[in-house]
Motif scaffolding. Structure first.
Motif, PDB file in Angstrom:
ATOM      1  N   PHE A  77       0.844  -1.187   0.000  1.00  0.00           N
ATOM      2  CA  PHE A  77       0.000   0.000   0.000  1.00  0.00           C
ATOM      3  C   PHE A  77       0.884   1.242   0.000  1.00  0.00           C
ATOM      4  O   PHE A  77       1.813   1.351   0.787  1.00  0.00           O
ATOM      5  N   ASP A  78       0.614   2.152  -0.905  1.00  0.00           N
ATOM      6  CA  ASP A  78       1.300   3.436  -1.015  1.00  0.00           C
ATOM      7  C   ASP A  78       2.794   3.272  -1.317  1.00  0.00           C
ATOM      8  O   ASP A  78       3.570   4.196  -1.129  1.00  0.00           O
ATOM      9  N   GLY A  79       3.218   2.111  -1.799  1.00  0.00           N
ATOM     10  CA  GLY A  79       4.628   1.871  -2.053  1.00  0.00           C
ATOM     11  C   GLY A  79       4.936   1.731  -3.531  1.00  0.00           C
ATOM     12  O   GLY A  79       4.064   1.452  -4.344  1.00  0.00           O
ATOM     13  N   TYR A  80       6.206   1.923  -3.855  1.00  0.00           N
ATOM     14  CA  TYR A  80       6.641   1.744  -5.235  1.00  0.00           C
ATOM     15  C   TYR A  80       7.991   1.039  -5.329  1.00  0.00           C
ATOM     16  O   TYR A  80       8.558   0.909  -6.401  1.00  0.00           O
ATOM     17  N   GLU A  81       8.480   0.529  -4.219  1.00  0.00           N
ATOM     18  CA  GLU A  81       9.730  -0.230  -4.230  1.00  0.00           C
ATOM     19  C   GLU A  81       9.455  -1.646  -4.740  1.00  0.00           C
ATOM     20  O   GLU A  81       8.499  -2.289  -4.319  1.00  0.00           O
ATOM     21  N   VAL A  82      10.329  -2.106  -5.635  1.00  0.00           N
ATOM     22  CA  VAL A  82      10.200  -3.468  -6.147  1.00  0.00           C
ATOM     23  C   VAL A  82      10.643  -4.427  -5.042  1.00  0.00           C
ATOM     24  O   VAL A  82      11.779  -4.379  -4.582  1.00  0.00           O
ATOM     25  N   LYS A  83       9.709  -5.273  -4.618  1.00  0.00           N
ATOM     26  CA  LYS A  83       9.994  -6.220  -3.539  1.00  0.00           C
ATOM     27  C   LYS A  83      10.941  -7.314  -4.034  1.00  0.00           C
ATOM     28  O   LYS A  83      10.972  -7.626  -5.224  1.00  0.00           O
ATOM     29  N   PRO A  84      11.719  -7.887  -3.103  1.00  0.00           N
ATOM     30  CA  PRO A  84      12.703  -8.914  -3.497  1.00  0.00           C
ATOM     31  C   PRO A  84      12.109 -10.069  -4.303  1.00  0.00           C
ATOM     32  O   PRO A  84      12.765 -10.581  -5.215  1.00  0.00           O
ATOM     33  N   GLU A  85      10.886 -10.478  -4.008  1.00  0.00           N
ATOM     34  CA  GLU A  85      10.319 -11.616  -4.736  1.00  0.00           C
ATOM     35  C   GLU A  85      10.032 -11.308  -6.208  1.00  0.00           C
ATOM     36  O   GLU A  85       9.799 -12.220  -7.000  1.00  0.00           O
ATOM     37  N   TYR A  86      10.074 -10.043  -6.607  1.00  0.00           N
ATOM     38  CA  TYR A  86       9.839  -9.671  -8.007  1.00  0.00           C
ATOM     39  C   TYR A  86      11.122  -9.277  -8.734  1.00  0.00           C
ATOM     40  O   TYR A  86      11.099  -9.035  -9.937  1.00  0.00           O
ATOM     41  N   ARG A  87      12.220  -9.209  -8.035  1.00  0.00           N
ATOM     42  CA  ARG A  87      13.479  -8.788  -8.675  1.00  0.00           C
ATOM     43  C   ARG A  87      13.923  -9.774  -9.746  1.00  0.00           C
ATOM     44  O   ARG A  87      14.423  -9.374 -10.791  1.00  0.00           O
ATOM     45  N   GLY A  88      13.729 -11.055  -9.512  1.00  0.00           N
ATOM     46  CA  GLY A  88      14.074 -12.050 -10.527  1.00  0.00           C
ATOM     47  C   GLY A  88      13.258 -11.879 -11.798  1.00  0.00           C
ATOM     48  O   GLY A  88      13.775 -12.019 -12.907  1.00  0.00           O
ATOM     49  N   LEU A  89      11.995 -11.548 -11.646  1.00  0.00           N
ATOM     50  CA  LEU A  89      11.123 -11.302 -12.796  1.00  0.00           C
ATOM     51  C   LEU A  89      11.634 -10.108 -13.602  1.00  0.00           C
ATOM     52  O   LEU A  89      11.734 -10.162 -14.827  1.00  0.00           O
ATOM     53  N   VAL A  90      11.983  -9.034 -12.912  1.00  0.00           N
ATOM     54  CA  VAL A  90      12.510  -7.842 -13.591  1.00  0.00           C
ATOM     55  C   VAL A  90      13.826  -8.192 -14.290  1.00  0.00           C
ATOM     56  O   VAL A  90      14.051  -7.775 -15.436  1.00  0.00           O
ATOM     57  N   GLU A  91      14.679  -8.970 -13.635  1.00  0.00           N
ATOM     58  CA  GLU A  91      15.937  -9.391 -14.245  1.00  0.00           C
ATOM     59  C   GLU A  91      15.701 -10.183 -15.524  1.00  0.00           C
ATOM     60  O   GLU A  91      16.410  -9.999 -16.515  1.00  0.00           O
ATOM     61  N   GLU A  92      14.717 -11.065 -15.523  1.00  0.00           N
ATOM     62  CA  GLU A  92      14.423 -11.876 -16.710  1.00  0.00           C
ATOM     63  C   GLU A  92      13.957 -10.997 -17.873  1.00  0.00           C
ATOM     64  O   GLU A  92      14.364 -11.211 -19.017  1.00  0.00           O
ATOM     65  N   HIS A  93      13.116 -10.011 -17.590  1.00  0.00           N
ATOM     66  CA  HIS A  93      12.664  -9.108 -18.658  1.00  0.00           C
ATOM     67  C   HIS A  93      13.810  -8.245 -19.169  1.00  0.00           C
ATOM     68  O   HIS A  93      13.914  -8.006 -20.375  1.00  0.00           O
ATOM     69  N   ALA A  94      14.682  -7.789 -18.272  1.00  0.00           N
ATOM     70  CA  ALA A  94      15.844  -6.999 -18.691  1.00  0.00           C
ATOM     71  C   ALA A  94      16.766  -7.843 -19.570  1.00  0.00           C
ATOM     72  O   ALA A  94      17.282  -7.361 -20.592  1.00  0.00           O
ATOM     73  N   LYS A  95      16.958  -9.097 -19.188  1.00  0.00           N
ATOM     74  CA  LYS A  95      17.797 -10.001 -19.978  1.00  0.00           C
ATOM     75  C   LYS A  95      17.204 -10.185 -21.378  1.00  0.00           C
ATOM     76  O   LYS A  95      17.923 -10.171 -22.375  1.00  0.00           O
ATOM     77  N   TYR A  96      15.880 -10.348 -21.439  1.00  0.00           N
ATOM     78  CA  TYR A  96      15.219 -10.485 -22.737  1.00  0.00           C
ATOM     79  C   TYR A  96      15.500  -9.260 -23.609  1.00  0.00           C
ATOM     80  O   TYR A  96      15.826  -9.391 -24.796  1.00  0.00           O
TER      81      TYR A  96
END
Length: 178
Positions: A77-96
């Motif tokens: 709620f009211d946050g915009y920090e990428v939580k640790p459990e989603y960092r791998g997902l972001v890494e995979e999209h960046a790699k793509y």
């Protein structure tokens, strides 16, 4: 291709494999279609599955989940920090994006209905930009990524409760088609 799997995902996958029940509850399980738990289709997404906000580390029923199929990052709620459990997902999209320099992606930031329209648009933009910044740090080119906000205008869940609000606090990866 190297796949990073968290310990929590392995534990959940092992627990799911050992379950005797074949029925699945719409709450807290992974979906295999693009529809959300309330049956709504997410706009402009074609995701064969995604984690529910309450259980983001839960494994898909399929043994392997590609980055292109997981398209949402959820927030507090009211946050915009990428939580640790989603960092791998972001890494995979960046790699793509690194491996496909012609590819383009839009990150759509969203908020729940609470707060003013202006505040929610700003919060959605901060959410999209937090993902975009992480992808740029991971080597994706700035020209490949666009961050936009829809504020509260594109809810995935229509109810007015904590579960729906959690579903709507997200950033979605949307591939641009030319």
């Amino acid at each position: 291709m190297t796949i990073r799997v968290s310990f929590a995902a392995l534990v959940v996958a092992a627990a799911l494999c050992g379950c005797a029940s074949t029925s699945e509850s719409p709450q807290g399980t992974m979906t295999t279609g693009a529809a959300s738990p309330d049956g709504q289709q997410p706009s402009s997404l074609s995701s064969p599955g995604r984690a529910q906000p309450g259980n983001p580390g839960q494994a898909m029923s399929a043994p392997r989940q590609e980055a292109s199929a997981r398209r949402s990052v959820y927030y507090e709620f009211d946050g915009y920090e990428v939580k640790p459990e989603y960092r791998g997902l972001v890494e995979e999209h960046a790699k793509y994006l690194r491996q496909n320099p012609q590819a383009r992606i839009t990150i759509e930031g969203n908020a729940d209905e609470r707060g003013s329209r202006e505040y929610n648009v700003a919060l959605g933009q901060r959410r999209a930009e937090s993902v975009m910044k992480m992808m740029r740090v991971l080597g994706a080119a700035e020209s490949q990524i666009e961050a936009v906000s829809f504020g509260e205008e594109k809810p995935r869940a229509q109810a007015h409760d904590d579960a729906a609000w959690a579903e709507n606090r997200r950033s979605d990866f949307v591939r641009q088609v030319k």
